[in-house]
Design an enzyme around this catalytic site. Sequence first.
Site, PDB file in Angstrom:
ATOM      1  N   ASP A  52       0.855  -1.173   0.000  1.00 62.86           N
ATOM      2  CA  ASP A  52       0.000   0.000   0.000  1.00 62.86           C
ATOM      3  C   ASP A  52       0.898   1.233   0.000  1.00 62.86           C
ATOM      4  O   ASP A  52       2.036   1.179   0.470  1.00 62.86           O
ATOM      5  CB  ASP A  52      -0.880  -0.024   1.255  1.00 62.86           C
ATOM      6  N   ASP A  89      -2.171  -1.201   5.901  1.00 62.77           N
ATOM      7  CA  ASP A  89      -2.638  -0.834   7.234  1.00 62.77           C
ATOM      8  C   ASP A  89      -4.139  -0.593   7.291  1.00 62.77           C
ATOM      9  O   ASP A  89      -4.714  -0.541   8.361  1.00 62.77           O
ATOM     10  CB  ASP A  89      -1.915   0.421   7.752  1.00 62.77           C
ATOM     11  N   ASP A 149      -7.201  -3.188   2.982  1.00 65.10           N
ATOM     12  CA  ASP A 149      -6.096  -4.110   2.685  1.00 65.10           C
ATOM     13  C   ASP A 149      -6.350  -5.519   3.221  1.00 65.10           C
ATOM     14  O   ASP A 149      -5.672  -6.460   2.819  1.00 65.10           O
ATOM     15  CB  ASP A 149      -4.798  -3.597   3.327  1.00 65.10           C
TER      16      ASP A 149
END
Length: 913
Positions: free
Chosen positions: A336, A647, A651
């Site tokens: 990410d 996080d 995700d």
Amino acid sequence: MAKENEMTGAPNPWHALAGADVLLRVQSDAARGLTRDEAARRLAAHGPNTLPEAEHRPLWRVFARQFASPLIYILFAAAVIAFAMGHRGDALVILIVVFLNAVIGTFQEGRAERSMEALRRLSALQVRVLRGGTEAVIAARDLVPGDVVLLAAGDAVGADARLLEAAALEAAEAALTGESLPVAKHLESLPADTSLADRRNMVYSGTHVAAGRGRAVVVATGLATEVGKIAKLTAAAADPKTPLELRLQQFGRYLVVASIGIFFVVVAVGLLRGLPFLEILMVAISQMVSMVPEGLPVAMTIALAVGMQRMAGRGAIVRRLSAVETLGSTSVICSDKTGTLTKNEMTVTALWLPDGRQIEVTGAGYSPAGRLREGEREISGATDAALRPLLEAVALCNDAQLVRPDDSDPRWRALGDPTEAALLTLAGKGGLELEPLRQSLPRRAEIPFDSTAKLMATQHGPGPRGRVFLKGAPEMVLELCSDARRGEQRAPVDAAFRRAVEAAAEALGARALRLLAVAEVADGVLDEKAGFAQFKGRATFLGLVGQMDPPREEVKAAVAECRAAGIRPVMVTGDHKITGLAIARTLGIARDGDLAVDGRELEQMTELELRAKLDRISVFARVHPAQKLRIVAAFQSQQLVVAMTGDGVNDAPALASADVGVAMGITGTEVAKGAAKIVITDDNFATIVNAVAEGRLVYRNLKKVILFLFATSIDEVIVLLLALFCSYPLPLAAVQILWINIVTEGVLTVNLVMEAAEGDEMRRPPIATTEPLVDRTMWQRLLVMVTASVAAVFGYFVWRLGQGAPFDLVRTETFTLLAVCQWFNVLNCRSELKSALNFSLFKNHWLLGGLVLGNLLHFLVIYTAPMNRIFHTVPIPLADVFLIGAVASLVLWAEEIRKFFARRRARTEGTRQ
């Protein structure tokens, strides 16, 4: 666990209803909220506002799972057969080894779960609600549908809620949607088919308020929230087997076949030679025990546990032991962007002034430590006539605050919109004192930021008229301007100037900067009801401000290290494609010719098209949770080991589906942490690279142990088979075989996994998922070491028999010679290329201690009467001890010769490259 409340089954979604209609449906009051009794009743009906946690496994189940291995099954079979034949001591020793392995695995996995529980307790959320007209602070888990929650800047949102009041309210929804900038909220109803990211009249669990204040009524809790829906998707994701588990499965199958084959061969040959059935059966059992490396399960568990402890010391909590090795085999890291590769802190990095100057801004984060530079020259708002009005405008047309470092947090922090906080930081770097400026030019009126107009305006000054500052999208601000400030002079905003602004905006945009334009009406009155049209043709253009969420300083080096290690980093972000690609190029994730694909383009791709382009795609942008799962699956279909870092709630499904999910411990949501196998406690991407290195070290040390154990096992089998086929008496007793397998090996194998890194772990390619546990190089080394060992042991055995030495003495010396060969072999196994003839042994105190302990224990077996009776040994003359040592060293010299030629070949290949 919360039940999905029945209110979510309404014909129209909450965002499509007016606030009053929502209150009617949930039977609540905007001014008073719910009564305490009604809240208690609803809590009993709907359950706590929590997400389902993974089922807590009882201790006995964790313990039982440690036995689910083919190697353990073989050891159990050997113990049962030994017990049935009356060899209860042998069976007991095997069972003790198996039991210790299970205890170690249970302890380590339990400690990881306790660490995660501590993280959960630290992150318990509190919210403000109205209960019976009185404001109260309660645990978020106690929220129920119909609760009226009060929101202010910095508050976390505890449940999905429909807004009833909103004053300049903005919510940071990166954890849910991936959007790095806060989203402005309003109260108007929206079409029923409005996408999640565009539902501006809702706030969602797992997000937080970035600016403004508001009041909202809870409409969904627990699994009924958007976070809860993603949690269901996460729970449904398959948990793939690790590469180590797959290799051990295959390895175990080979061992079963080999052990059974040798068992029947020995029995058949023994019966053909006319040996008694019970005697030959015991020999066959001993051979089967020889083939099974009893020390491997314990060594494997301890190797993973040591890796786990090392990772914990470097900021990574491992929730599943085998994930240590999986991370070491990783070939793709899908990361990410927001908060993982970047700091999740907006920072102004460049300015463009109407006189054509471009100013670079140094420093990062919200600390005012930094400089403004024009080329090599440092400039300040105190002395630059064109720069100062721009700095004053961004500092005053601003609703954010900067929080100074304190004992609770040593960092500068933003309170309010991160974009506006970055502008305050810019003003500080430019030399402005914020508090005196605000006191001298107090705010008199304002038009809050309007997401439709993309503008904000404030009036400042002591009297009814004053300076009006505007900021917003460049094209919108430029439309209001009649001239531009160039130092002390003003120039008209004509076609040429517009082209200059557009060119500057395009250049800054190519650097992935988000742009704001700033303007001023020098002497005006702001009518809060007249909108922004009142300033058309009256404003003076002051410049452009470019800001970004900057990459973490350490990430670029970490990406380069990943590349060197044969690991491909890929960005998977909810941000815009252009922004993601620019950051990816800055960090080295994207190279020339690489592609960036957004969610819409990905949706249109077939599986074949995706897999055909996968090697060139470095950035996936604007993707939703289901698409992240598809990306992970696409990489896995190419036999790649995928690590997914992140996080946010969005995700979590991919974290669960990836071979190893890595969640952030500080900014990570509980859903993400629960889905991951590893949690990074410092939210540092570079920690992942350290964890990869540790994983590779664990796997390399495991292969050293396997090489050592199999060199020993194959030695024993071949020596015993040669004696059987050549009609010699058996050179080793069953208890002597067990001593070598359990004690001689046992004091060394566990210590061999403590070997330090050799320094080239991150310069080697990842281990392919198809690579067997014993690869070609290991077979070559086994051939050298086993040949040398068998020649030494069997040759010495035949020679001593030919001399007419007493058989008990010959068998004891053969037993000792085999043990000394293993001591030399453990030195051989420490490195594939480096010579054992150096002082590096002293760096591994565990292994040195194991060698000393092994010698002492073997001395007791040979030279003490009670042990002589148990192990069928006799004392060896001192002269023969030195001879045995010299003969056994043949194993060391043979491997040293192989290493010499292997090093020369490696140097030659390196020169060619």
